[in-house]
Design an enzyme around this catalytic site. Structure first.
Site, mmCIF file in Angstrom:
data_model
loop_
_atom_site.group_PDB
_atom_site.id
_atom_site.type_symbol
_atom_site.label_atom_id
_atom_site.label_comp_id
_atom_site.label_asym_id
_atom_site.label_seq_id
_atom_site.Cartn_x
_atom_site.Cartn_y
_atom_site.Cartn_z
ATOM 1 N N HIS A 99 0.786 -1.064 0.096
ATOM 2 C CA HIS A 99 0.018 0.094 -0.003
ATOM 3 C C HIS A 99 0.742 1.173 0.149
ATOM 4 O O HIS A 99 1.907 1.235 0.408
ATOM 5 C CB HIS A 99 -0.905 0.123 1.200
ATOM 6 C CG HIS A 99 -0.396 -0.435 2.551
ATOM 7 N ND1 HIS A 99 0.157 -1.315 2.874
ATOM 8 C CD2 HIS A 99 0.117 0.741 3.557
ATOM 9 C CE1 HIS A 99 0.497 -1.346 4.194
ATOM 10 N NE2 HIS A 99 0.852 0.039 4.475
ATOM 11 N N HIS A 101 0.917 5.282 1.032
ATOM 12 C CA HIS A 101 0.005 6.276 1.877
ATOM 13 C C HIS A 101 0.410 7.544 1.169
ATOM 14 O O HIS A 101 1.364 8.117 0.620
ATOM 15 C CB HIS A 101 0.912 6.530 3.146
ATOM 16 C CG HIS A 101 0.804 5.210 4.214
ATOM 17 N ND1 HIS A 101 -0.032 5.187 5.130
ATOM 18 C CD2 HIS A 101 1.589 4.233 4.326
ATOM 19 C CE1 HIS A 101 0.177 4.124 5.795
ATOM 20 N NE2 HIS A 101 1.400 3.444 5.498
HETATM 21 P P1 5GP Z 1 1.755 0.269 7.496
HETATM 22 O O1 5GP Z 1 1.969 0.760 8.869
HETATM 23 O O2 5GP Z 1 1.659 -1.098 6.958
HETATM 24 O O3 5GP Z 1 2.638 1.271 6.490
HETATM 25 O O4 5GP Z 1 0.050 1.109 7.393
HETATM 26 C C1 5GP Z 1 -0.892 0.355 7.447
HETATM 27 C C2 5GP Z 1 -1.944 1.326 7.671
HETATM 28 O O5 5GP Z 1 -3.184 0.656 7.568
HETATM 29 C C3 5GP Z 1 -2.034 2.109 8.949
HETATM 30 O O6 5GP Z 1 -1.792 3.413 8.803
HETATM 31 C C4 5GP Z 1 -3.378 1.918 9.483
HETATM 32 O O7 5GP Z 1 -3.974 2.981 10.260
HETATM 33 C C5 5GP Z 1 -3.990 1.429 8.180
HETATM 34 N N1 5GP Z 1 -5.167 0.255 8.610
HETATM 35 C C6 5GP Z 1 -5.152 -0.714 9.439
HETATM 36 N N2 5GP Z 1 -6.178 -1.467 9.373
HETATM 37 C C7 5GP Z 1 -7.143 -0.550 8.641
HETATM 38 C C8 5GP Z 1 -8.723 -0.847 8.201
HETATM 39 O O8 5GP Z 1 -9.275 -1.828 8.745
HETATM 40 N N3 5GP Z 1 -9.101 -0.043 7.535
HETATM 41 C C9 5GP Z 1 -8.391 1.209 6.934
HETATM 42 N N4 5GP Z 1 -9.071 2.018 6.206
HETATM 43 N N5 5GP Z 1 -6.987 1.298 7.177
HETATM 44 C C10 5GP Z 1 -6.453 0.338 8.191
#
Ligand code: 5GP
Length: 144
Positions: A99, A101
């Site tokens: 993903h 951001h």
């Molecule tokens: P990472 O830390 O892997 O770069 O980012 C994962 C992101 O996924 C985090 O910013 C977190 O807030 C988001 N996230 C986790 N679970 C969910 C969810 O169920 N729905 C949404 N919309 N975002 C989520």
């Protein structure tokens, strides 16, 4: 077992969607580091960038500038945007489905110029506020 983003893509878990086509889904990050914080994900499951084929890269990365423009156009207070992808647990990746951001920046957001998306403002966001933001960005995506 399917990860949480696989479940969102399949519609098994709700999200505030801002864009969807055959290859990608974009939806509001639940944490809203800043208002409009959006995630762009490939529908095809890949853990992270190390698994990208050229085809997935084309489908996902070409959408980044378009989505960034839509997010910026959705609120005239947005003056910049951070785009970040965490790849691998050591890099802070918590959801093992690739993903990107897109974190809008505001002149008065009081955040460091560079930031990791680890800030959680979800307590400040009602369902209505999420939906209004998603609608604004989705409307701009239709014009892109
Ligand atoms: P990472 O830390 O892997 O770069 O980012 C994962 C992101 O996924 C985090 O910013 C977190 O807030 C988001 N996230 C986790 N679970 C969910 C969810 O169920 N729905 C949404 N919309 N975002 C989520």
């Amino acid at each position: 077992m399917a990860d949480i983003f696989d479940q969102i893509i399949k519609g098994e878990i709700p999200c505030y969607k801002v864009y969807e086509d055959d290859d990608v889904l974009a939806f509001l990050d639940i944490s809203q580091v800043t208002p409009g914080h959006t995630l762009l994900v490939p529908k095809q499951h890949v853990d992270n960038i190390f698994d990208y084929t050229d085809d997935i890269a084309r489908k996902v990365l070409l959408k980044l500038p378009i989505l960034a423009r839509a997010i910026k156009a959705s609120d005239d207070k947005i003056t910049g945007i951070n785009i970040q992808s965490n790849n691998g647990v050591s890099a802070g990746q918590t959801v093992l489905h690739s993903h990107w951001h897109l974190i809008p920046r505001y002149d008065d957001d009081n955040l460091n110029a560079q930031l990791a998306p680890t800030i959680d403002h979800s307590a400040d966001f009602s369902a209505e506020r999420y939906q209004n933001i998603a609608n604004q960005i989705a409307k701009e995506m239709e014009k892109m």
